[in-house]
Scaffold this active site. Structure first.
Site, short mmCIF file in Angstrom:
data_model
loop_
_atom_site.label_atom_id
_atom_site.label_comp_id
_atom_site.label_asym_id
_atom_site.label_seq_id
_atom_site.Cartn_x
_atom_site.Cartn_y
_atom_site.Cartn_z
N LYS A 1 -4.23 1.79 5.28
CA LYS A 1 -4.52 1.79 6.71
C LYS A 1 -4.25 3.15 7.35
CE LYS A 1 -4.28 -3.11 7.82
NZ LYS A 1 -3.64 -4.18 8.62
N ARG B 1 -0.71 -8.05 1.00
CA ARG B 1 -2.17 -8.11 1.03
C ARG B 1 -2.69 -6.71 0.71
NH1 ARG B 1 -6.45 -7.27 4.67
NH2 ARG B 1 -8.19 -8.72 4.37
#
Length: 301
Positions: free
Chosen positions: A238, A272
């Site tokens: 991210k 995740r």
């Protein structure tokens, strides 16, 4: 920072947690890895995209081989600036992907990444999905909580603020960690009132938070154990990682792994990830450190 009375909801941090997956208990006593599969043409990490049946089979086969405990399939990209996807298109993409997964890996535990109750219902009832993963925690579709309760599947609720159009824009927090904690506690209470038995909490790294907010949240992550629910962390590649380092998502695997270790130290139950093998290695190293602590603690008693 979180205070002693940050939430009226309290759970035991020492009690082993599990998820009821269609009558079978998935133990979370040891951290689990959730592998990301994007049935979209525009996910920010190209390697996770599966535009064809052969790509689905290849991607799922790789994730399973590397040790994914859960497959998380999404068909609506939530990256900044992503195109809108109709209900019909999202459902069709998921159906095509799930058919391949269920044909080749019928035993796999599958999570559906959707904020739409209609899509969640179809994927569980018609295509055999096991878990619903909702970035909005029921805020984008008011039918979602009742739908998940009726489906009797585990429900992952993520923290965000705003709408689909504004959820990536940083918002103001007097104290990011405390605000996220309290807002997740409110959504948890709503889930429990609706009759949902298995709820997983996701603090929502990268959604409606600045880069600095994300690190404040990471620093306080251990406090979220007090809510007594399994904790999921999704930081894989991210922008909170690659922006301050001046790199690209493709170059952010080492930074991702560093944050995974920190998340595990804070009590995270599910990672995740895009890169399952690397996450499994991080878990093994973390586990060895935890085991190494045990004799020293016993000797000090």
């Amino acid at each position: 920072m979180l205070g002693r009375n940050a939430s009226p909801l309290h759970g035991s941090m020492s009690t082993p947690l599990s998820l009821n997956v269609h009558g079978q208990l998935l133990s979370l006593a040891s951290p689990r890895v959730m592998g990301i599969i994007n049935a979209t043409p525009d996910s920010y990490f190209a390697a996770s995209r599966v535009p064809t049946e052969s790509a689905v089979a290849e991607r799922v086969g790789l994730l399973r081989e590397q040790g994914a405990d859960i497959l998380d399939i999404g068909a609506y990209s939530t990256r900044p600036g992503a195109d809108d996807v109709s209900v019909q298109e999202e459902r069709a993409r998921l159906a095509a992907t799930l058919r391949v997964v269920r044909r080749e890996w019928p035993e796999a535990i599958v999570s559906i990444d959707t904020f739409r109750a209609e899509v969640a219902k179809a994927c569980v009832e018609e295509y055999g999905a096991d878990i619903v993963n909702d970035i909005s925690g029921g805020l984008f579709d008011k039918r979602m909580l009742a739908t998940v309760a009726a489906l009797r599947v585990p429900y992952i609720i993520m923290h965000l603020r705003g709408t689909l159009q504004t959820m990536h824009a940083p918002t103001h927090y007097d104290d990011c960690a405390t605000s996220v904690y309290r807002e997740l506690a409110q959504r948890l209470a709503a889930c429990q009132a609706a009759g949902i038995n298995d709820v997983v909490l996701d603090p929502g790294f990268g959604f409606s938070k600045s880069v600095d907010d994300n690190y404040r949240l990471l620093a306080a992550l251990k406090e979220f154990q007090r809510l007594g629910q399994p904790l999921l962390v999704g930081v894989s590649r991210k922008s909170m990682l690659w922006k301050p380092l001046g790199i690209t998502p493709d170059e952010a695997l080492p930074a991702t792994t560093a944050v995974h270790i920190l998340a595990l130290q804070a009590g995270t139950h599910i990672l995740r990830v895009h890169d399952v093998r690397t996450a499994r290695q991080a878990i093994e190293i973390w586990r060895r450190v935890e085991r190494a602590r045990e004799p020293a603690e016993e000797q000090s008693i």
